[in-house]
Design an enzyme around this catalytic site. Structure first.
Site, mmCIF file in Angstrom:
data_model
loop_
_atom_site.group_PDB
_atom_site.id
_atom_site.type_symbol
_atom_site.label_atom_id
_atom_site.label_comp_id
_atom_site.label_asym_id
_atom_site.label_seq_id
_atom_site.Cartn_x
_atom_site.Cartn_y
_atom_site.Cartn_z
ATOM 1 N N CYS A 178 0.851 -1.191 0.000
ATOM 2 C CA CYS A 178 0.000 0.000 0.000
ATOM 3 C C CYS A 178 0.892 1.249 0.000
ATOM 4 C CB CYS A 178 -0.969 -0.055 1.185
ATOM 5 S SG CYS A 178 -2.202 1.264 1.209
ATOM 6 N N HIS A 232 -7.898 -4.157 -3.033
ATOM 7 C CA HIS A 232 -6.709 -3.613 -2.375
ATOM 8 C C HIS A 232 -6.398 -4.470 -1.143
ATOM 9 C CE1 HIS A 232 -3.876 -0.361 -1.595
ATOM 10 N NE2 HIS A 232 -4.199 -0.432 -0.318
ATOM 11 N N ASP A 236 -9.346 -3.015 -7.039
ATOM 12 C CA ASP A 236 -8.846 -1.990 -6.114
ATOM 13 C C ASP A 236 -9.540 -0.668 -6.429
ATOM 14 O OD1 ASP A 236 -7.367 -0.084 -4.661
ATOM 15 O OD2 ASP A 236 -5.553 -1.292 -4.793
#
Length: 285
Positions: free
Chosen positions: A160, A253, A217
């Site tokens: 991330c 994600h 995502d």
């Protein structure tokens, strides 16, 4: 450089345990959380003097045997070096690496003490300069070399927020052998603290990067991934042309984060295999 009486180190140890799973990512899926044993490893917390004179805490894991293992820098999500990040370090150590996870937010605040993502983004992440992060990672390389790591076989990976940093470090560090970026942001607005982003750095890449991204995502459009792959392929940089992004069509994600609802076991396992193969083929264990 380990100092058990250092209060910063004691605070870091407390935050790096179970409490480090930020409330913002609840519920933790306890039935899925992977717990990697430390048998056969040496693990612990240490500190290194940062270039600004501050004391940077870090967690490390390495095989408990002689020799000079390759080094991998592990860059955390916005939630800091909590137990999941420590577990990733142990996984790398079992694969033969000296894994080093620095607490890169220690100057700005402790994400584990905050109860929502917006607080973390505003009070911590928005105040972290890219240049400071690059310098801190460089000092972690120095620490690893002093601890017997083979920094001629240096790698970086991140998740991330750390995924974006992985791309940046691959453009920063000439001696880097490879990077693996897990769902890191590719575009963004330039600012004083974050003057550039991965999409603008393909010509500067010093080491090939493998990107591991989710097709579902919500924060990183597939169009960005396609544009990044095209920019890598068209770059004059050999490292960029050797780089590419793998897109998992059904993954969200944070699909590798086994403590979060976004976890997808099959995709995570395949991505982890690709990660190790990528590093091992470029001077890894």
């Amino acid at each position: 450089m380990t100092d058990p009486d250092n209060p910063l180190r004691r605070d870091f140890l407390r935050g790096a345990g179970a409490a480090g799973f930020a409330l913002a990512v609840q519920p933790v899926l306890a039935q899925q959380v992977i717990s990697t044993p430390d048998a056969g490893l040496r693990t612990g917390v240490s500190t290194v003097a940062a270039m600004d004179g501050q004391t940077l805490p870090l967690f490390y894991a390495r095989p408990d045997r002689s020799g000079q293992p390759p080094v991998v820098l592990v860059v955390s999500e916005i939630f800091g070096v909590h137990e999941h990040v420590r577990d990733i370090c142990r996984r790398f150590a079992h694969a033969g690496y000296l894994a080093v996870a620095p607490e890169l937010f220690f100057r700005q605040g402790d994400p584990s003490a905050m109860d929502n993502v917006q607080q973390i983004l505003e009070r911590v992440i928005a105040r972290v300069p890219d240049a400071q992060v690059m310098a801190d990672l460089d000092r972690c390389v120095d620490w690893a070399q002093g601890e017997g790591g083979d920094v001629a076989r240096l790698h970086v990976t991140g998740y991330c927020w750390g995924g974006r940093i992985t791309w940046l470090y691959a453009a920063h560090r000439p001696s880097l052998r490879s990077g693996v970026a897990w769902y890191g942001r590719l575009r963004g607005n330039a600012s004083t603290l974050t003057p550039t982003h991965p999409m603008n750095l393909t010509e500067q890449l010093q080491a090939p990067v493998l990107g591991l991204y989710g097709g579902q995502d919500a924060g990183i459009p597939n169009a960005d991934v396609e544009a990044m792959n095209a920019a890598l392929a068209a770059s004059a940089s050999p490292a960029a042309r050797a780089s590419h992004i793998v897109l998992y069509p059904d993954a969200q994600h944070a699909f590798h984060a086994d403590y979060r609802p976004s976890y997808r076991a099959a995709d995570a396992a395949d991505a982890w295999r690709r990660c190790l193969e990528w590093m091992n083929s470029r001077g890894g264990a």
